[in-house]
Scaffold this motif. Structure first.
Motif, PDB file in Angstrom:
ATOM      1  N   MET B   1       0.726  -1.179   0.016  1.00  0.00           N
ATOM      2  CA  MET B   1      -0.026   0.025   0.072  1.00  0.00           C
ATOM      3  C   MET B   1       0.776   1.049   0.193  1.00  0.00           C
ATOM      4  SD  MET B   1      -1.234  -0.729   3.920  1.00  0.00           S
ATOM      5  CE  MET B   1      -2.946  -0.794   3.338  1.00  0.00           C
ATOM      6  N   VAL B  57      -8.725   7.170   2.296  1.00  0.00           N
ATOM      7  CA  VAL B  57      -8.362   6.036   1.497  1.00  0.00           C
ATOM      8  C   VAL B  57      -8.773   6.327   0.062  1.00  0.00           C
ATOM      9  CG1 VAL B  57      -8.658   3.564   1.418  1.00  0.00           C
ATOM     10  CG2 VAL B  57      -8.372   4.463   3.675  1.00  0.00           C
ATOM     11  N   ASN B  58      -7.827   6.042  -0.822  1.00  0.00           N
ATOM     12  CA  ASN B  58      -8.007   6.340  -2.238  1.00  0.00           C
ATOM     13  C   ASN B  58      -8.654   7.516  -2.501  1.00  0.00           C
ATOM     14  OD1 ASN B  58      -6.956   3.831  -2.662  1.00  0.00           O
ATOM     15  ND2 ASN B  58      -8.814   2.781  -2.306  1.00  0.00           N
ATOM     16  N   VAL B  68      -8.941  -1.146   5.041  1.00  0.00           N
ATOM     17  CA  VAL B  68      -7.684  -0.791   4.167  1.00  0.00           C
ATOM     18  C   VAL B  68      -7.378  -2.143   3.443  1.00  0.00           C
ATOM     19  CG1 VAL B  68      -6.645   1.103   5.302  1.00  0.00           C
ATOM     20  CG2 VAL B  68      -6.014  -1.051   5.833  1.00  0.00           C
ATOM     21  N   ASP B  72      -4.139   0.030  -1.719  1.00  0.00           N
ATOM     22  CA  ASP B  72      -4.851   1.321  -1.321  1.00  0.00           C
ATOM     23  C   ASP B  72      -3.749   2.430  -1.194  1.00  0.00           C
ATOM     24  OD1 ASP B  72      -7.185   0.304  -1.275  1.00  0.00           O
ATOM     25  OD2 ASP B  72      -7.497   0.008   0.814  1.00  0.00           O
TER      26      ASP B  72
END
Lengths: 154, 83
Positions: B1, B57-58, B68, B72
């Motif tokens: 991530m 997140v994103n 998550v 991501d």
């Protein structure tokens, strides 16, 4: 339309371009945010605006889309600057155009309220005591929350 | 991530971004905050008062319970102060 940019903008030219050719527009409301020379009791020399490229554009587009869903708007414009700014400099422009003034006023207010609590920008102020990150204001959250109450009443 | 840090979170962590494999046992943003804080030093300082840190997140604002996943983009930052 949204723009995130380092350079300054010309308010008159932006508003003229926004309404050009759209003769259904009867009212255009705009708000311009400027850099103040004081924060509380502290004198500000300049500030640097940091942002989250990608998410900033996404957040502003969402706010704009939401405004169009709530009011009958012919055009909206959000310009937000980043980088180093001096007192008196323009930071942000939001504008909304509609057939009638009510929608233009309300949407303009809505755009700036949501921008302040949703768009990922952070201000670093130069003060006599050194550079300081500006704290978020509870009054800004309250200003945004107000719109949720309003839509609940409708 | 991919992890991104902004404003004073970036300053305390000592970097703007890093790529890490999703740590074992980390399923939510809150788990990730706890895992990062346990790294110590600047991370501990950045996340010690976790109520002051916001997350995306994103590129969407989320709260600590948000999941998550591998791949991501997770960002941490102070409450926003634009406009």
């Amino acid at each position: 339309m949204i723009r995130v940019q380092e350079e300054d903008f010309d308010l008159g030219a932006e508003l003229k371009a926004m309404s050009a050719g759209k003769t259904s527009i009867g009212g255009l409301c705009s708000f311009v945010g400027l850099v103040r020379d004081m924060a509380g009791d502290a004198e500000i020399g300049a500030m640097t605006l940091e942002h989250y490229p990608g998410m900033t554009e996404k957040a502003l587009e969402e706010i704009e889309t939401e405004a169009h869903a709530r009011w009958p708007l012919d055009a909206t414009l959000i310009i937000h600057r980043y980088g180093r700014l001096e007192p008196g400099d323009q930071i942000v422009l939001v504008a909304a155009a509609s057939a009638h003034r009510e929608a233009a006023f309300e949407a303009c207010h809505y755009l700036i309220d949501f921008l302040k609590t949703r768009a990922p920008f952070w201000k670093l102020e130069d003060t006599a005591d050194g550079a300081k990150w500006v704290d978020a204001r509870a009054s800004d959250d309250a200003a945004t929350a107000r719109w949720a109450v309003k839509s609940g009443e409708e | 991530m991919k992890l991104l840090y902004f404003a004073w979170v970036r300053e305390r962590v000592g970097g703007a971004s890093e790529d890490i494999p999703r740590p074992d046992g980390v399923a939510t943003v809150g788990d990730l905050v706890a895992w990062l804080a346990a790294r110590g030093d600047g991370y501990a300082e950045a996340f010690e008062e976790s109520s002051m840190v916001r997350a995306a997140v994103n590129q969407e604002h989320v709260d600590l319970s948000h999941p998550v996943a591998d791949g991501d983009e997770v960002a941490f930052f102070p409450p926003v102060t634009g406009g």
